[in-house]
Design an enzyme around this catalytic site. Structure first.
Site, PDB file in Angstrom:
ATOM      1  N   ASP A   1       6.016  -6.535  -3.046  1.00 21.49           N
ATOM      2  CA  ASP A   1       5.432  -7.068  -2.495  1.00 21.49           C
ATOM      3  C   ASP A   1       5.188  -8.636  -1.768  1.00 21.49           C
ATOM      4  O   ASP A   1       4.661  -9.227  -1.237  1.00 21.49           O
ATOM      5  CB  ASP A   1       3.924  -6.873  -3.346  1.00 21.49           C
ATOM      6  CG  ASP A   1       2.682  -5.975  -3.345  1.00 21.49           C
ATOM      7  OD1 ASP A   1       2.937  -5.688  -1.763  1.00 21.49           O
ATOM      8  OD2 ASP A   1       1.760  -6.047  -3.860  1.00 21.49           O
TER       9      ASP A   1
ATOM     10  N   LYS B   1       2.013   5.358  -1.986  1.00 21.08           N
ATOM     11  CA  LYS B   1       3.434   4.569  -2.956  1.00 21.08           C
ATOM     12  C   LYS B   1       4.092   5.675  -3.368  1.00 21.08           C
ATOM     13  O   LYS B   1       5.358   5.487  -3.444  1.00 21.08           O
ATOM     14  CB  LYS B   1       2.828   3.632  -3.387  1.00 21.08           C
ATOM     15  CG  LYS B   1       2.084   2.790  -2.387  1.00 21.08           C
ATOM     16  CD  LYS B   1       1.327   1.818  -3.131  1.00 21.08           C
ATOM     17  CE  LYS B   1       1.016   0.427  -1.713  1.00 21.08           C
ATOM     18  NZ  LYS B   1       0.047  -0.456  -2.503  1.00 21.08           N
TER      19      LYS B   1
ATOM     20  N   GLN C   1      -1.675  -3.565  -7.346  1.00 21.74           N
ATOM     21  CA  GLN C   1      -2.420  -2.864  -6.369  1.00 21.74           C
ATOM     22  C   GLN C   1      -3.927  -3.627  -6.984  1.00 21.74           C
ATOM     23  O   GLN C   1      -4.124  -3.161  -7.332  1.00 21.74           O
ATOM     24  CB  GLN C   1      -3.065  -1.363  -6.716  1.00 21.74           C
ATOM     25  CG  GLN C   1      -3.916  -0.053  -6.031  1.00 21.74           C
ATOM     26  CD  GLN C   1      -3.054  -0.674  -4.161  1.00 21.74           C
ATOM     27  OE1 GLN C   1      -2.614   0.071  -3.691  1.00 21.74           O
ATOM     28  NE2 GLN C   1      -3.852  -1.364  -3.134  1.00 21.74           N
TER      29      GLN C   1
END
Ligand code: NDP
Length: 300
Positions: free
Chosen positions: A122, A55, A99
């Site tokens: 997200d 990422k 994460q």
């Protein structure tokens, strides 16, 4: 013999990232701003470390600023929440991704809800989930957003399409269904308690599998000519001990029936990170009061 068109998510994602990079460069020249993405990793999970590294790498390749916040597996909830509060306040950070999975002592929902709604790239914050459900301006979860792009590219106008979404998680199944409703599809959400699962799937013009069970969807579950999107990522054992990644769909059998299908790997996976960059770009524009560009992949 395989007849289905292969939906090349890897290529689509690469073209999307090229387009994102061009928009990022333009923001720099026109407004002097550089989108910043912070990825928070707690603990040493090897798969998570790879995801986080990728990422960061892809954010930098797109011309964004990337910040990696590594915390020990023993981090307390209070310490993690403090870190997020710091990132929420930092004007150089436009997107925050925590994460998952988090270490056992941490309550993931509390952490997700502590992320500033506008920086929640997200799209997991309940307010963003609610906005998506009622048709507002939400941050849309990356994987369903990526799936929708691939589907629209393949099928075109989705109005009236019969879709079955296999799986009802908050990060894939539910937001996927909400996005497809917005496109005027007729959506069925199937899950572990669904009766006659194969029959439900056979009715689908578009079948999206997000279950996490290797090769669960058989060839004869698929309507001839249907578009099949395989979100699943499952590692199965191989004789050399290294294992191999496969999806939730029996790819070889499904390819003989479907009209188009995504492979695993190389289908949905690369779209997830590309859409994370897209969300970061969108978040940065909204935070600066700049119109968010409509980003399309560069032509093949
Ligand atoms: P979850 O485990 O959160 O959800 C799985 C869903 O599948 C649940 O709704 C569950 O039903 C349903 N399910 C499980 N077993 C069956 C069954 N036998 N029959 C019917 N339904 C079943 O998974 P996620 O949504 O997080 O992920 C799904 C898959 O997608 C995983 O393989 C994951 O690795 C992958 N993934 C891939 C991404 C990518 O970038 N390509 C991103 C995110 C996920 P119930 O609710 O009833 O328990």
């Amino acid at each position: 013999m395989a007849t289905a068109t292969l939906i090349d998510g890897k290529n689509f994602a690469a073209r999307l990232r090229t387009s994102i990079a061009a928009h990022v460069a333009r923001l720099k020249t026109d407004y002097g701003m550089t989108p910043g993405l912070a990825v928070v990793l707690a603990g040493e999970d090897p798969a998570s470390q790879i995801y986080v590294r990728n990422k960061g790498l892809q954010a930098r390749e797109a011309g964004m600023n990337s910040f990696e916040c590594r915390l020990p597996a023993t981090v307390t909830q209070a310490e993690l929440l403090n870190k997020i509060a710091e990132l929420n306040r930092d004007p150089a950070i436009n997107g925050i991704l925590v994460q998952l999975p988090l270490p056992r002592q941490i309550d993931s929902q509390t952490v997700i809800q502590s992320i500033a709604v506008g920086k929640d790239v997200d799209g997991f914050h309940p307010l963003n989930a609610g906005l998506l459900a009622v048709g507002g301006t939400a941050m849309v979860p990356c994987t369903p957003l990526g799936c929708l792009m691939l589907i629209k590219d393949q099928v075109g106008d989705l109005a009236g399409q019969r879709v079955v979404v296999l799986g009802r998680s908050n990060i894939v199944g539910k937001p996927m269904a909400a996005l497809l409703l917005r496109e005027h599809c007729t959506v069925t959400i199937a899950h572990s308690r669904t009766r006659d699962l194969a029959d439900e799937c056979r009715r689908a013009d578009i079948l999206i599998a997000a279950v996490g069970k290797a090769h669960m969807v058989k060839g004869d579950w698929i309507k001839p000519g249907a578009t099949v999107i395989d979100v699943g990522i499952n590692r199965i054992p191989t004789p050399d001990g290294k294992g191999r990644l496969v999806g939730d769909v029996d790819f070889a059998a499904a390819s003989e029936v479907a009209g188009a299908i995504t492979p695993v790997p190389g289908g949905v996976g690369p779209m997830t990170i590309a859409c994370l960059l897209l969300n970061t770009l969108t978040a940065a524009c909204r935070q600066h009061g700049v119109p968010a560009p409509e980003v399309k992949p560069v032509p093949a």
